[in-house]
Design a protein around this motif. Structure first.
Motif, PDB file in Angstrom:
ATOM      1  N   ASP A 194       0.860  -1.185   0.000  1.00 37.26           N
ATOM      2  CA  ASP A 194       0.000   0.000   0.000  1.00 37.26           C
ATOM      3  C   ASP A 194       0.896   1.235   0.000  1.00 37.26           C
ATOM      4  O   ASP A 194       2.124   1.137   0.127  1.00 37.26           O
ATOM      5  CB  ASP A 194      -0.916   0.018   1.217  1.00 37.26           C
ATOM      6  CG  ASP A 194      -2.159   0.877   0.993  1.00 37.26           C
ATOM      7  OD1 ASP A 194      -2.247   1.513  -0.088  1.00 37.26           O
ATOM      8  OD2 ASP A 194      -3.028   0.930   1.880  1.00 37.26           O
ATOM      9  N   SER A 195       0.283   2.407  -0.142  1.00 33.36           N
ATOM     10  CA  SER A 195       1.040   3.657  -0.177  1.00 33.36           C
ATOM     11  C   SER A 195       0.345   4.705   0.676  1.00 33.36           C
ATOM     12  O   SER A 195      -0.843   4.591   0.995  1.00 33.36           O
ATOM     13  CB  SER A 195       1.191   4.166  -1.621  1.00 33.36           C
ATOM     14  OG  SER A 195      -0.069   4.540  -2.137  1.00 33.36           O
ATOM     15  N   GLN A 196       1.110   5.730   1.021  1.00 33.04           N
ATOM     16  CA  GLN A 196       0.604   6.836   1.840  1.00 33.04           C
ATOM     17  C   GLN A 196       1.275   8.123   1.392  1.00 33.04           C
ATOM     18  O   GLN A 196       2.506   8.176   1.286  1.00 33.04           O
ATOM     19  CB  GLN A 196       0.889   6.577   3.318  1.00 33.04           C
ATOM     20  CG  GLN A 196       0.443   7.684   4.254  1.00 33.04           C
ATOM     21  CD  GLN A 196       0.965   7.480   5.661  1.00 33.04           C
ATOM     22  OE1 GLN A 196       2.166   7.376   5.877  1.00 33.04           O
ATOM     23  NE2 GLN A 196       0.058   7.411   6.621  1.00 33.04           N
ATOM     24  N   SER A 197       0.481   9.146   1.108  1.00 33.97           N
ATOM     25  CA  SER A 197       1.018  10.448   0.718  1.00 33.97           C
ATOM     26  C   SER A 197       1.161  11.336   1.944  1.00 33.97           C
ATOM     27  O   SER A 197       0.279  11.368   2.806  1.00 33.97           O
ATOM     28  CB  SER A 197       0.106  11.129  -0.305  1.00 33.97           C
ATOM     29  OG  SER A 197       0.062  10.394  -1.507  1.00 33.97           O
ATOM     30  N   VAL A 198       2.293  12.051   2.030  1.00 36.61           N
ATOM     31  CA  VAL A 198       2.556  12.964   3.143  1.00 36.61           C
ATOM     32  C   VAL A 198       3.026  14.300   2.587  1.00 36.61           C
ATOM     33  O   VAL A 198       3.616  14.361   1.507  1.00 36.61           O
ATOM     34  CB  VAL A 198       3.614  12.390   4.111  1.00 36.61           C
ATOM     35  CG1 VAL A 198       3.085  11.173   4.832  1.00 36.61           C
ATOM     36  CG2 VAL A 198       4.900  12.062   3.376  1.00 36.61           C
ATOM     37  N   LYS A 239      -7.101  13.596  -0.460  1.00 33.84           N
ATOM     38  CA  LYS A 239      -6.472  14.546   0.466  1.00 33.84           C
ATOM     39  C   LYS A 239      -5.794  15.718  -0.230  1.00 33.84           C
ATOM     40  O   LYS A 239      -5.418  16.681   0.435  1.00 33.84           O
ATOM     41  CB  LYS A 239      -5.474  13.809   1.362  1.00 33.84           C
ATOM     42  CG  LYS A 239      -6.131  12.760   2.251  1.00 33.84           C
ATOM     43  CD  LYS A 239      -5.130  12.126   3.192  1.00 33.84           C
ATOM     44  CE  LYS A 239      -5.803  11.109   4.099  1.00 33.84           C
ATOM     45  NZ  LYS A 239      -4.829  10.476   5.029  1.00 33.84           N
ATOM     46  N   ARG A 265       5.186  10.330  -1.630  1.00 31.79           N
ATOM     47  CA  ARG A 265       4.380   9.151  -1.333  1.00 31.79           C
ATOM     48  C   ARG A 265       5.296   8.024  -0.887  1.00 31.79           C
ATOM     49  O   ARG A 265       6.301   7.742  -1.528  1.00 31.79           O
ATOM     50  CB  ARG A 265       3.572   8.725  -2.556  1.00 31.79           C
ATOM     51  CG  ARG A 265       2.681   7.505  -2.317  1.00 31.79           C
ATOM     52  CD  ARG A 265       1.792   7.220  -3.504  1.00 31.79           C
ATOM     53  NE  ARG A 265       0.805   8.271  -3.684  1.00 31.79           N
ATOM     54  CZ  ARG A 265      -0.168   8.213  -4.593  1.00 31.79           C
ATOM     55  NH1 ARG A 265      -0.243   7.172  -5.415  1.00 31.79           N
ATOM     56  NH2 ARG A 265      -1.034   9.196  -4.699  1.00 31.79           N
ATOM     57  N   HIS A 278       5.662   4.088  -0.339  1.00 33.29           N
ATOM     58  CA  HIS A 278       5.128   2.801  -0.759  1.00 33.29           C
ATOM     59  C   HIS A 278       5.753   1.732   0.130  1.00 33.29           C
ATOM     60  O   HIS A 278       6.984   1.587   0.169  1.00 33.29           O
ATOM     61  CB  HIS A 278       5.458   2.539  -2.228  1.00 33.29           C
ATOM     62  CG  HIS A 278       5.017   3.634  -3.148  1.00 33.29           C
ATOM     63  ND1 HIS A 278       3.793   3.622  -3.793  1.00 33.29           N
ATOM     64  CD2 HIS A 278       5.631   4.788  -3.522  1.00 33.29           C
ATOM     65  CE1 HIS A 278       3.682   4.710  -4.529  1.00 33.29           C
ATOM     66  NE2 HIS A 278       4.778   5.432  -4.379  1.00 33.29           N
ATOM     67  N   ASP A 328       0.320   4.169  -7.856  1.00 32.98           N
ATOM     68  CA  ASP A 328       0.642   2.964  -7.100  1.00 32.98           C
ATOM     69  C   ASP A 328       1.147   1.854  -8.014  1.00 32.98           C
ATOM     70  O   ASP A 328       2.065   1.107  -7.656  1.00 32.98           O
ATOM     71  CB  ASP A 328      -0.598   2.490  -6.340  1.00 32.98           C
ATOM     72  CG  ASP A 328      -0.966   3.414  -5.194  1.00 32.98           C
ATOM     73  OD1 ASP A 328      -0.102   4.202  -4.780  1.00 32.98           O
ATOM     74  OD2 ASP A 328      -2.112   3.341  -4.719  1.00 32.98           O
ATOM     75  N   GLU A 364      -2.019  -0.889   6.873  1.00 29.38           N
ATOM     76  CA  GLU A 364      -2.525   0.364   7.437  1.00 29.38           C
ATOM     77  C   GLU A 364      -2.025   0.553   8.865  1.00 29.38           C
ATOM     78  O   GLU A 364      -1.693   1.663   9.287  1.00 29.38           O
ATOM     79  CB  GLU A 364      -4.050   0.375   7.399  1.00 29.38           C
ATOM     80  CG  GLU A 364      -4.660   0.327   6.007  1.00 29.38           C
ATOM     81  CD  GLU A 364      -4.418   1.604   5.231  1.00 29.38           C
ATOM     82  OE1 GLU A 364      -3.998   2.604   5.836  1.00 29.38           O
ATOM     83  OE2 GLU A 364      -4.634   1.594   3.998  1.00 29.38           O
ATOM     84  N   PHE A 391       1.541   1.832   8.763  1.00 26.22           N
ATOM     85  CA  PHE A 391       1.605   3.281   8.566  1.00 26.22           C
ATOM     86  C   PHE A 391       1.356   4.015   9.880  1.00 26.22           C
ATOM     87  O   PHE A 391       2.007   5.032  10.169  1.00 26.22           O
ATOM     88  CB  PHE A 391       0.581   3.720   7.522  1.00 26.22           C
ATOM     89  CG  PHE A 391       0.996   3.464   6.100  1.00 26.22           C
ATOM     90  CD1 PHE A 391       2.148   4.036   5.588  1.00 26.22           C
ATOM     91  CD2 PHE A 391       0.247   2.653   5.266  1.00 26.22           C
ATOM     92  CE1 PHE A 391       2.546   3.800   4.278  1.00 26.22           C
ATOM     93  CE2 PHE A 391       0.632   2.412   3.954  1.00 26.22           C
ATOM     94  CZ  PHE A 391       1.780   2.988   3.462  1.00 26.22           C
TER      95      PHE A 391
END
Length: 237
Positions: A68-72, A90, A96, A98, A119, A184, A187
């Motif tokens: 999964d990935s998360q943007s900050v 968002k 991002r 990964h 992704d 999740e 993260f």
């Protein structure tokens, strides 16, 4: 030196704001960059992960994983070349992360890209590199953002089955999805380190190493807690 880096990652302070209890910040930064460039941080992280998996009764090398990935958001010091705009929910201008984790939530691989990177494009690089290190890897769970040609590509080129865990169309609000919740949670673990709440690093490889430091600290604390709970030898009366 290691205590200084742990303080930096946990509290999110700037290098120049390092407390005087630690060595001068240029020396700490030089120690940090040497271990980043030589790969010693990654080696330490991998050995800790193997120890945690062994303590949990698992094989040291996983056969399944979750991606999964998360943007900050990125700090102003981050150049435009290594940052982008995530046009998702968002609307984040930054980078991002990964992540590829095992079924325990332990980190297997990390890749930091501009937030505009999809992704699927990042997963090609991430999974290809992971397959070189984890020969037993045969199945990866992912969300709907990884659908399309990637599923066929992973099967043909990597011999890895990519399972897409979809959210039900009739579901409203929050829902815990099988397998996907594992990454999740990873993260969430990383965001306990204030240095990772946003991306302050000029280089993407530095961002990746900070993630490794954060996970290494988490695993070392877990191993220490397991040793404290382990009963000692029984002495004869």
């Amino acid at each position: 030196m290691i205590d200084a880096i742990r303080y930096l990652v946990d509290n999110g302070v700037k290098w120049r704001a390092m407390p005087c209890d630690f060595p001068p910040w240029p020396r700490v930064y030089a120690f940090f960059t040497r271990r980043r460039d030589t790969g010693l941080v990654a080696e330490l992280h991998d050995r800790l992960r193997e120890a945690v998996r062994w303590a949990e009764g698992r094989n040291e090398e996983p056969s399944a994983a979750v991606v999964d990935s998360q943007s900050v958001k990125a700090d102003a010091t981050v150049s435009h070349v290594s940052r982008g705009f995530d046009a998702g929910k968002k609307k984040i201008n930054g980078r991002r992360r990964h992540l590829l984790t095992d079924t325990l939530g332990l980190l297997l691989a990390v890749l930091v890209t501009p937030a505009s990177t999809t992704d699927r494009d990042a997963a090609r690089l991430l999974l290809s590199e992971a397959k070189k290190h984890f020969r037993r890897l045969a199945r990866v769970w992912a969300d709907g953002g990884y659908t399309g040609h990637l599923t066929d590509w992973t099967t043909q080129h990597l011999e890895v089955v990519l399972d897409i865990v979809r959210r039900g169309d009739d579901v409203q609000g929050f829902q815990v999805l099988p397998r996907r919740w594992v990454v999740e949670r990873s993260f969430a673990w990383l965001l306990r380190s204030r240095r990772l709440v946003r991306d302050d690093e000029r280089r993407t490889d530095t961002s990746e190493v900070v993630v490794l430091w954060s996970m290494s600290m988490l695993m070392s604390r877990r191993l220490a807690a397991q040793r404290r709970r382990r009963p000692g030898p029984v002495r004869a009366a």
